[in-house]
Design a protein around this motif. Structure first.
Motif, short mmCIF file in Angstrom:
data_model
loop_
_atom_site.label_atom_id
_atom_site.label_comp_id
_atom_site.label_asym_id
_atom_site.label_seq_id
_atom_site.Cartn_x
_atom_site.Cartn_y
_atom_site.Cartn_z
N THR A 27 -17.18 -7.98 2.41
CA THR A 27 -17.32 -8.14 0.96
C THR A 27 -16.15 -8.87 0.31
O THR A 27 -16.27 -9.38 -0.79
N LYS A 28 -14.99 -8.85 0.97
CA LYS A 28 -13.76 -9.44 0.44
C LYS A 28 -13.31 -8.77 -0.85
O LYS A 28 -12.53 -9.34 -1.62
N ASP A 32 -9.63 -2.29 -5.36
CA ASP A 32 -9.53 -0.83 -5.51
C ASP A 32 -8.78 -0.16 -4.36
O ASP A 32 -8.67 1.06 -4.33
N LEU A 33 -8.28 -0.96 -3.42
CA LEU A 33 -7.52 -0.40 -2.30
C LEU A 33 -6.03 -0.44 -2.60
O LEU A 33 -5.52 -1.44 -3.12
N SER A 34 -5.34 0.61 -2.26
CA SER A 34 -3.91 0.72 -2.53
C SER A 34 -3.10 0.03 -1.44
O SER A 34 -3.12 0.45 -0.28
N PHE A 35 -2.36 -1.00 -1.82
CA PHE A 35 -1.48 -1.70 -0.90
C PHE A 35 -0.45 -0.74 -0.31
O PHE A 35 -0.23 -0.70 0.90
N ALA A 73 -5.54 -4.44 9.69
CA ALA A 73 -6.63 -5.35 9.34
C ALA A 73 -7.02 -5.19 7.87
O ALA A 73 -7.30 -6.18 7.18
N ILE A 74 -7.03 -3.97 7.39
CA ILE A 74 -7.35 -3.73 5.98
C ILE A 74 -6.24 -4.28 5.09
O ILE A 74 -6.51 -4.93 4.07
N ARG A 80 -4.90 -11.15 1.83
CA ARG A 80 -5.67 -12.40 1.83
C ARG A 80 -6.58 -12.52 0.61
O ARG A 80 -6.72 -13.59 0.03
N TYR A 81 -7.25 -11.45 0.25
CA TYR A 81 -8.22 -11.48 -0.84
C TYR A 81 -7.66 -10.85 -2.11
O TYR A 81 -8.39 -10.24 -2.89
N LYS A 82 -6.40 -11.00 -2.33
CA LYS A 82 -5.71 -10.43 -3.49
C LYS A 82 -6.44 -10.79 -4.78
O LYS A 82 -6.83 -11.92 -4.99
#
Length: 84
Positions: A27-28, A32-35, A73-74, A80-82
């Motif tokens: 989905t790129k 909503d994911l925490s770096f 990978a995540i 990459r998709y920032k």
């Protein structure tokens, strides 16, 4: 038998990350994911690998090598998709 239990638990732990890895790369969508959380998980997993090497605990090494790989990978997708 105890070691096999460790390998099974480790395998299931690693496999539990796979749907998230697939989804984020497909989905790129990473906004909503925490770096910070994924950095922390990678550092913690790396420390567990070190512990496993020092104690010669192969289930710990294998499990955390898998989790570090998938969390990496995540995190790579997050970078990459920032902004997506």
């Amino acid at each position: 038998m105890t070691e096999y239990l460790g390998y099974l638990a480790g395998f299931l732990t690693v496999v539990s990350f796979l749907p998230q890895v697939i989804r984020v790369w497909k989905t790129k969508e990473t906004k909503d994911l925490s770096f910070r959380m994924f950095v922390l998980l990678i550092v913690a997993g790396s420390l567990w690998i070190t512990y496993g090497v020092l104690t010669k605990d192969w289930p710990v090494i294998a499990t955390n090598a898998g989790t570090v790989t998938f969390n990496g990978a995540i995190l790579a997708a997050k970078i990459r998709y920032k902004g997506r």
